[in-house]
Design a protein around this motif. Sequence first.
Motif, PDB file in Angstrom:
ATOM      1  N   ARG A  81       0.774  -1.486  -0.379  1.00  0.00           N
ATOM      2  CA  ARG A  81      -0.180   0.031  -0.038  1.00  0.00           C
ATOM      3  C   ARG A  81       0.500   1.223   0.060  1.00  0.00           C
ATOM      4  NH1 ARG A  81      -4.478  -0.476   4.359  1.00  0.00           N
ATOM      5  NH2 ARG A  81      -3.357  -0.050   5.406  1.00  0.00           N
ATOM      6  N   SER A  82       1.939   1.235   0.828  1.00  0.00           N
ATOM      7  CA  SER A  82       3.224   2.415   0.267  1.00  0.00           C
ATOM      8  C   SER A  82       3.248   2.422  -0.550  1.00  0.00           C
ATOM      9  CB  SER A  82       4.274   1.813   1.850  1.00  0.00           C
ATOM     10  OG  SER A  82       5.326   1.535   0.747  1.00  0.00           O
ATOM     11  N   TRP A  83       2.918   1.808  -1.490  1.00  0.00           N
ATOM     12  CA  TRP A  83       3.661   2.306  -2.978  1.00  0.00           C
ATOM     13  C   TRP A  83       2.556   2.245  -4.101  1.00  0.00           C
ATOM     14  CZ3 TRP A  83       8.590   2.878  -5.116  1.00  0.00           C
ATOM     15  CH2 TRP A  83       9.599   2.779  -4.403  1.00  0.00           C
ATOM     16  N   ALA A  84       1.684   1.920  -2.978  1.00  0.00           N
ATOM     17  CA  ALA A  84       0.411   2.216  -4.249  1.00  0.00           C
ATOM     18  C   ALA A  84      -0.328   3.677  -4.593  1.00  0.00           C
ATOM     19  CB  ALA A  84      -0.952   1.622  -4.116  1.00  0.00           C
ATOM     20  N   LEU A  85      -0.114   4.843  -4.143  1.00  0.00           N
ATOM     21  CA  LEU A  85      -0.594   6.048  -4.028  1.00  0.00           C
ATOM     22  C   LEU A  85       0.376   6.282  -5.656  1.00  0.00           C
ATOM     23  CD1 LEU A  85      -2.044   8.638  -3.979  1.00  0.00           C
ATOM     24  CD2 LEU A  85      -0.578   9.398  -1.650  1.00  0.00           C
ATOM     25  N   PRO A  86       2.415   6.651  -4.898  1.00  0.00           N
ATOM     26  CA  PRO A  86       2.730   7.111  -5.647  1.00  0.00           C
ATOM     27  C   PRO A  86       2.990   6.309  -7.122  1.00  0.00           C
ATOM     28  CG  PRO A  86       4.389   6.259  -3.935  1.00  0.00           C
ATOM     29  CD  PRO A  86       2.759   5.754  -3.808  1.00  0.00           C
ATOM     30  N   LEU A  87       2.337   4.812  -7.441  1.00  0.00           N
ATOM     31  CA  LEU A  87       2.125   4.148  -8.910  1.00  0.00           C
ATOM     32  C   LEU A  87       1.404   4.563  -9.482  1.00  0.00           C
ATOM     33  CD1 LEU A  87       3.257   0.322  -8.082  1.00  0.00           C
ATOM     34  CD2 LEU A  87       4.416   1.840  -9.550  1.00  0.00           C
ATOM     35  N   ILE A  88       0.169   5.356  -8.611  1.00  0.00           N
ATOM     36  CA  ILE A  88      -1.109   6.061  -9.230  1.00  0.00           C
ATOM     37  C   ILE A  88      -1.270   7.421  -9.456  1.00  0.00           C
ATOM     38  CG2 ILE A  88      -3.633   7.115  -8.653  1.00  0.00           C
ATOM     39  CD1 ILE A  88      -4.153   4.410  -6.059  1.00  0.00           C
ATOM     40  N   CYS A  89      -0.022   7.919  -8.974  1.00  0.00           N
ATOM     41  CA  CYS A  89       0.230   8.947  -9.555  1.00  0.00           C
ATOM     42  C   CYS A  89       0.991   9.252 -10.677  1.00  0.00           C
ATOM     43  CB  CYS A  89       0.410  10.204  -8.134  1.00  0.00           C
ATOM     44  SG  CYS A  89      -0.581  10.402  -6.641  1.00  0.00           S
ATOM     45  N   LEU A  90       2.051   8.412 -10.665  1.00  0.00           N
ATOM     46  CA  LEU A  90       2.425   7.500 -11.904  1.00  0.00           C
ATOM     47  C   LEU A  90       2.059   7.601 -13.400  1.00  0.00           C
ATOM     48  CD1 LEU A  90       5.460   7.548 -12.996  1.00  0.00           C
ATOM     49  CD2 LEU A  90       5.742   5.307 -12.165  1.00  0.00           C
ATOM     50  N   GLY A  91       1.397   6.611 -13.226  1.00  0.00           N
ATOM     51  CA  GLY A  91       0.410   6.541 -14.177  1.00  0.00           C
ATOM     52  C   GLY A  91      -0.911   7.601 -14.354  1.00  0.00           C
ATOM     53  N   ALA A  92      -0.895   8.571 -13.054  1.00  0.00           N
ATOM     54  CA  ALA A  92      -1.583   9.616 -14.235  1.00  0.00           C
ATOM     55  C   ALA A  92      -0.847  10.298 -14.754  1.00  0.00           C
ATOM     56  CB  ALA A  92      -2.820  10.704 -12.599  1.00  0.00           C
ATOM     57  N   ALA A  93       0.384  10.492 -14.350  1.00  0.00           N
ATOM     58  CA  ALA A  93       1.369  11.674 -14.764  1.00  0.00           C
ATOM     59  C   ALA A  93       1.857  10.833 -16.001  1.00  0.00           C
ATOM     60  CB  ALA A  93       2.676  12.055 -14.250  1.00  0.00           C
ATOM     61  N   VAL A  94       1.826   9.910 -16.413  1.00  0.00           N
ATOM     62  CA  VAL A  94       1.512   9.084 -17.583  1.00  0.00           C
ATOM     63  C   VAL A  94       0.294   9.511 -18.758  1.00  0.00           C
ATOM     64  CG1 VAL A  94       2.861   7.228 -19.338  1.00  0.00           C
ATOM     65  CG2 VAL A  94       3.219   7.846 -17.123  1.00  0.00           C
ATOM     66  N   LEU A  95      -0.469   9.034 -18.594  1.00  0.00           N
ATOM     67  CA  LEU A  95      -1.560   9.537 -19.116  1.00  0.00           C
ATOM     68  C   LEU A  95      -1.908  10.844 -19.861  1.00  0.00           C
ATOM     69  CD1 LEU A  95      -4.496   7.194 -17.187  1.00  0.00           C
ATOM     70  CD2 LEU A  95      -3.646   7.388 -19.200  1.00  0.00           C
ATOM     71  N   TYR A  96      -1.619  11.834 -19.160  1.00  0.00           N
ATOM     72  CA  TYR A  96      -2.248  13.110 -18.522  1.00  0.00           C
ATOM     73  C   TYR A  96      -0.874  13.726 -19.746  1.00  0.00           C
ATOM     74  CZ  TYR A  96      -5.285  12.810 -14.370  1.00  0.00           C
ATOM     75  OH  TYR A  96      -5.918  12.045 -13.806  1.00  0.00           O
ATOM     76  N   ALA A  97       0.572  13.599 -19.459  1.00  0.00           N
ATOM     77  CA  ALA A  97       1.449  13.982 -20.090  1.00  0.00           C
ATOM     78  C   ALA A  97       1.895  12.774 -21.363  1.00  0.00           C
ATOM     79  CB  ALA A  97       2.760  13.271 -19.476  1.00  0.00           C
ATOM     80  N   TRP A  98       1.810  12.198 -21.783  1.00  0.00           N
ATOM     81  CA  TRP A  98       1.912  11.438 -22.625  1.00  0.00           C
ATOM     82  C   TRP A  98       1.492  12.453 -24.159  1.00  0.00           C
ATOM     83  CZ3 TRP A  98       4.508   7.287 -23.285  1.00  0.00           C
ATOM     84  CH2 TRP A  98       4.854   6.397 -24.082  1.00  0.00           C
ATOM     85  N   LYS A  99       2.907  12.735 -24.949  1.00  0.00           N
ATOM     86  CA  LYS A  99       2.957  13.149 -26.244  1.00  0.00           C
ATOM     87  C   LYS A  99       2.223  14.768 -27.019  1.00  0.00           C
ATOM     88  CE  LYS A  99       1.786   8.835 -29.572  1.00  0.00           C
ATOM     89  NZ  LYS A  99       0.695   8.633 -30.813  1.00  0.00           N
ATOM     90  N   ILE A 100       2.392  15.542 -25.481  1.00  0.00           N
ATOM     91  CA  ILE A 100       1.876  16.918 -24.954  1.00  0.00           C
ATOM     92  C   ILE A 100       3.360  17.550 -25.795  1.00  0.00           C
ATOM     93  CG2 ILE A 100       0.809  16.399 -22.770  1.00  0.00           C
ATOM     94  CD1 ILE A 100       2.818  17.969 -21.560  1.00  0.00           C
ATOM     95  N   GLY A 101       4.387  17.004 -26.349  1.00  0.00           N
ATOM     96  CA  GLY A 101       5.715  17.034 -26.666  1.00  0.00           C
ATOM     97  C   GLY A 101       5.484  17.742 -28.774  1.00  0.00           C
ATOM     98  N   ASP A 102       3.785  16.516 -28.733  1.00  0.00           N
ATOM     99  CA  ASP A 102       4.259  16.672 -30.069  1.00  0.00           C
ATOM    100  C   ASP A 102       3.434  17.809 -31.097  1.00  0.00           C
ATOM    101  OD1 ASP A 102       4.746  14.411 -29.714  1.00  0.00           O
ATOM    102  OD2 ASP A 102       3.215  13.475 -30.260  1.00  0.00           O
ATOM    103  N   GLY A 103       3.945  19.494 -30.605  1.00  0.00           N
ATOM    104  CA  GLY A 103       3.629  20.140 -31.250  1.00  0.00           C
ATOM    105  C   GLY A 103       2.237  20.787 -31.158  1.00  0.00           C
ATOM    106  N   GLN A 104       1.252  20.479 -30.011  1.00  0.00           N
ATOM    107  CA  GLN A 104      -0.001  21.035 -30.079  1.00  0.00           C
ATOM    108  C   GLN A 104       0.100  22.045 -29.116  1.00  0.00           C
ATOM    109  OE1 GLN A 104       0.776  18.680 -29.501  1.00  0.00           O
ATOM    110  NE2 GLN A 104      -0.250  16.923 -27.213  1.00  0.00           N
ATOM    111  N   PHE A 105      -0.994  23.111 -29.278  1.00  0.00           N
ATOM    112  CA  PHE A 105      -0.904  24.258 -28.343  1.00  0.00           C
ATOM    113  C   PHE A 105      -2.030  24.140 -27.512  1.00  0.00           C
ATOM    114  CE2 PHE A 105       2.626  25.801 -31.214  1.00  0.00           C
ATOM    115  CZ  PHE A 105       3.185  26.484 -30.010  1.00  0.00           C
ATOM    116  N   GLY A 106      -3.090  23.777 -27.674  1.00  0.00           N
ATOM    117  CA  GLY A 106      -4.547  23.546 -26.855  1.00  0.00           C
ATOM    118  C   GLY A 106      -5.083  24.149 -27.238  1.00  0.00           C
ATOM    119  N   ASN A 107      -5.899  25.117 -25.960  1.00  0.00           N
ATOM    120  CA  ASN A 107      -6.262  25.991 -26.289  1.00  0.00           C
ATOM    121  C   ASN A 107      -6.125  26.981 -27.329  1.00  0.00           C
ATOM    122  OD1 ASN A 107      -8.507  28.077 -26.200  1.00  0.00           O
ATOM    123  ND2 ASN A 107      -9.493  27.081 -24.986  1.00  0.00           N
ATOM    124  N   THR A 108      -5.872  27.588 -28.298  1.00  0.00           N
ATOM    125  CA  THR A 108      -5.259  28.292 -28.738  1.00  0.00           C
ATOM    126  C   THR A 108      -5.513  30.490 -28.396  1.00  0.00           C
ATOM    127  OG1 THR A 108      -6.480  29.071 -30.378  1.00  0.00           O
ATOM    128  CG2 THR A 108      -4.979  27.211 -30.697  1.00  0.00           C
TER     129      THR A 108
END
Length: 628
Positions: A10-37
Motif C-alpha cells: 500500500r505504501s507504493w500504491a499512491l506513488p504508482l497511481i500518481c505516476l500512472g496519472a502523470a503518464v496519461l496526462y503528459a503522454w505526447k504533449i510535446g508533439d507540437g499541440q497548443f491546446g486551446n489557442t
Amino acid sequence: MITAVHRKTRSWALPLICLGAAVLYAWKIGDGQFGNTYYSAAVKSMTGGFTNFLFGSFDPYGVVTVDKPPMALWPQAFSVLIFGYHGWALLLPQVLEGVAAVFLLHRTVRLWAGENVALLAAVILALTPVTVIIDRGNNPDPLLVLFLVAAAYALTRAVEGHRKWLWWCAFFVGCGFLTKMLQAWIIVPALVAAYLAGTSGPLRRRLLDVLGAGLVLVGSSFWWIALYDWWPGAKPYMGGSGDGSAWDLVFGYNGFGRLSGNGEGGGMMIMRSGQQTMSSFGGDPGPGRMFNDLVGGQISWLLPLSLLVLAVVVVTRSWGDARSRAGWVLWGGWLLVTAAVFSFAGGIWHPYYTTAMAPAVAAVSAAGLALLWRHHRRTALPAAIALSAAWAFVLASRDTSFHGWTRWAVLGTAAAAIAVLLAGRSRWALAAGLVPLLLTPAVWSYAAAQSTSSGTLPAAGPATGPTPGPMPGPAAAPGGPQPRMVLGGGGDGGAKLSDEQQRILGYARENGTEIALAVNSEAGTVASFIIGSDATVIGMGGFGGRDDTPSVAQLDRWLAEGKLRFVLSGRAAAAGPPRSPVQEERRRWIEQHCTVVDPSAYGGRAAPGARPGDGPVRLGGADTLYRC
C-alpha cells in the motif's frame, strides 16, 4: 508477515497511481499541440509586460483581456518564462495540477474513510475520461479542480477540530473563483453543510466560524476584481464584459448568464431566432443532460453507482459518526449540487465542465463500494455492479467503432463478479467487481492519452460526435453547411499560420507601424498570428468579436497617431447571425477609412471574382488585407 507485506504494498500504491496519472496526462504533449489557442496566445502576450501578465491580456499590445481572471494562466506564463514558448511548456502546468489533485484527493478521503477507500478514489479520478482529456490541455479547469479538492481537504481538517482550516478552505475556494469565477462557488453549500454537520459545540459558535470563513471567501475571491476595476493606469479592456469592468464579467457573461443564457455580454452571442444556444454543446438543459450522447461518456460512468450509494446511505442511515457524516455531506453535496447546476444551466455550457464533478464521483463511489461490501454484500452490491455494467454497455454501444468490444467484456466480467459475490466464496470478489466498473473508462482514458491535442472543446471518446446544431458565430449560416463538434480534437488547434497569412503578416510588418496588424475576426483567427509570430498583432472585439474594443474612437486615435495602418478582415457581407452594434461600427469604420490591398503586393491570391475595393467588409473569415 501478510500484514507487513500488505502495508508495504500500500505504501507504493499512491506513488504508482500518481505516476500512472502523470503518464496519461503528459503522454505526447510535446508533439507540437497548443491546446486551446485562445489561452495559448494570451500566455505569450502575458510574458511581454507586467500589466499584460497581471490582467491576462490576450494580445501583446494590451488591448483586451481573456474572458476570465488570469489565475490559471499565471502558471503557464511562468512555465513559458522558464522553458521557452513551446506547446509542452504551456501544457505542463496542467499535468502537474491534475496529478496534484489525484494526490490530494487521496489524502482527503483517507482522513474520512481510510487508506483503501482513498486509493480507490484516487484511481477513479485518475481514470475519469473527461479528467484525462482536460488535464492534457490548457483550459482553466485542472487548476479549478485542484483548488476545490484543496478546499475539501481543508474542510475535512476543520471538521477534525482544527477550526482555522476552515479559513484555508474559504481561501482555496476564492482561488478557484479567480480561476473560473462563480463555478468555484457551486460547492460552497456542501462545504457549509458538511462543517455544520460534522462539528460539535454551540450552534452560534459554528455559525460565527462560517461567517468568518465567508469574509475570507469574499476577500480571496474579489481582490483581483477590485484591483482591475480600480487600477489607476492603462489596462486592457475586460474581455467578455458589457461595460469593460471585471464586475460585469463576473456577474454577467461568466456569471448568471451561464445559468440563464440572458447575460452573454460581449464575449459570445447566443442565437435565439434559430432555436439554438451555446448550451447545445452539452445538449438541452434538463435532468438527463449528464447522461446524454455528448456528456455521458465524459463523466457518467459511475454516476448511477454514486446515486445508488447516496440513496442507500440516506435510507439506511449508515452515515456513521459526526465526522463520517460530514464526509458524506461534503462529497454527496458536491456531487448533487454540481450535477443539478450543470444539468439545468441554460447559458454557455460545455461537456468538459463536468471534470469538476469527478472528485466527488470518485469519493462517493469508492466509499460507497466499501460500505456496500461491509453491509450489503449480497444485495445492494451486486445490484450496483449490475447497474454500472449495464450503463457502461449503453455508453459503449453509442459508437461501437470506438472500442465497442469493451461492452461485452464489461458484461462478462460483471456477471462473473456478481456470481462470486452471491456465492460468497472469495475475498477478492470486490476487486473482481471493479473490473466492469473501470474497464471502459480506463480504455477511453488511454485513448485520450493518445490524442495529439485537447483543443478548444476537449472531450474524450470518439473522434467526432453528434452535431448539436448550428454553432453560433459568423461561420454558421442558416441553411448552409454547419461545423461539427469535434470530440477529442486533433492537430495543433489551429496554431499555425497558412502560407497566405504569413505573406500578409510579412507585408504588414514591413510596411506597417507600431501595431503591425489588426485582425477583425473572432479570437481563434487572431490567436494564430500571435502564436505564430513575434509581431504586434491585435484582435478586434475579443473572444467572439463582439467586445467594444478597440472602439471606433480608439481606432481614430491610432490612425491619427500613425500607430495603425493595416487591418485584416472579410470582404463581403455574409448571411448569418446579426452583428452587434459595435461590430457594425467597426465595419463602417473600415469601409470609410480603409481600402483593399491588391494581393499581388504581398504575393497573395485574390478571392475568385473579387476586385480591389469590392463591397462592405464581413466580420469573421478574415481573408482580405486593408490599408487604412
